[in-house]
Design an enzyme around this catalytic site. Sequence first.
Site, PDB file in Angstrom:
ATOM      1  CB  CYS A 280       2.159  20.685  44.821  1.00 32.98           C
ATOM      2  SG  CYS A 280       3.271  21.892  45.575  1.00 32.98           S
ATOM      3  CD  GLU A 378      -1.519  16.251  42.798  1.00 35.76           C
ATOM      4  OE1 GLU A 378      -1.161  17.318  43.326  1.00 35.76           O
ATOM      5  OE2 GLU A 378      -0.704  15.418  42.355  1.00 35.76           O
TER       6      GLU A 378
END
Length: 493
Positions: A280, A378
């Site tokens: 992340c 993402e």
Amino acid sequence: MKQITHYINGQHQAPSERQQAVVNPATSAVIADVSMASSQQVAEAIAHAKAAFPAWSQTTPLNRARVLFRFKALVEQHIDELAALITTEHGKVLEDAKGELIRGLEVVEFACGIPHLLKGEHTQQVGTGVDAWSVNQALGVVAGISPFNFPVMVPMWMFPIAIACGNTFVMKPSEKDPSPVMRIAELLTEAGLPDGVFNVVNGDKEAVDTLLTHPDIEAVSFVGSTPIAEYIYSTASAHGKRVQALGGAKNHMLVMPDADIELATNALMGAAYGSAGERCMAISVVLAVGDVADELVSRLLPKIDELKVGNGSDAGMEMGPLITQEHLANVRGYIDSGVAQGATLVRDGRHLALDKGHFIGASLFDHVTPDMTIYQQEIFGPVLAIVRVADYDSALQLINQHEYGNGTAIFTQNGEYARHFCDAVQVGMVGVNVPIPVPMAFHSFGGWKRSLFGALHMHGPDGVRFYTRKKAITARWPKPQVSQADFIMPTMK
């Protein structure tokens, strides 16, 4: 076939009716079957945690810390074993797996200071003969739901502080790599943690929804994608629970013309392609100011070509596989979209050919624009996008306009730019010549915007605040006397 079940009240449980395969992503081989907990099995774990709470919450903070001290020593003793479990089920290289464990242990070390961290405040003589103080008390049964990419570190962001504060815990790890947390549960028991204080249920949406809605769960911690984080937050909050739900990211690195380019290039290699980009906090976008992009690309290409990709258990590997065949297909799809939308693919990881496993090579895009899918979404894979910008202000504006605000970095030798960036950027974690600015355990981890749902970040001081509630006490011990009812707002004299 290895059976991974649940760990409830200090004991491994019988297999559930529903099961799912656990696959080694480097070999594509099925290595275990993991049980999928029913709502009844999750409720059983919650019931044991609830039963264990009164005694554990009344255990002195010092004795709770001593259990964590022993647990820390056991993890250090078994670090090679735990790292091997992580690599086998997740795929990251062994040294990266050990690094994950070390970062998790830092939170355990922080939680060992809980006798100091739980101290409240005290004021003597707030009024005549009246004292006031506050205490921080445990919530009860709390739950953690963690992702596949850090099967030990992310749970360690949660449970050490939670149980140190006096709570009991139900952990739901990722069903893709559940073995490391099961081993952690065994080590906690070996360290002297009472049965029922830490429980593990493996499962899918049925298990998660039970944790989010069960009346005996007081708080939920989550790390994962933004759509799921939003669902976790809205569902658990609607059922009266505290929630910290960390979501997705699209982390930008801003490279100024005066940056140390070799430093920036080496930082990008690790930050973009380490753990196959399944972090992340991975850097997935470079904002290259002026003409610096040309030199960045020229320095990145030979390093990408030399990147050692293979089974993370083999010595010398630098990047392992992606977690599943489905995720591999998703990452390939993002690369396809980047080409279709007009970005320049200067290195194509799709060409990597290995006999087995979920492997893809490192990809590098140049001339990416903010309207492209590979910029907006993402990818969670080893794909780096270079966006060329005219100046610092344009770069800062792009970062602040993005829906995610997890982590970012600036590479420059100009203190004025760096200082302004730290103040003006709308992102939760910021690095100056540091590509992955993950805070140490005694600070708190969390993003802004759609990277975090909830008011409090994870671990550090916010972790203690999240897992406790404050109680304010005001006390007077008057001499015996006849008193009368008072119908006005009490004031201190």
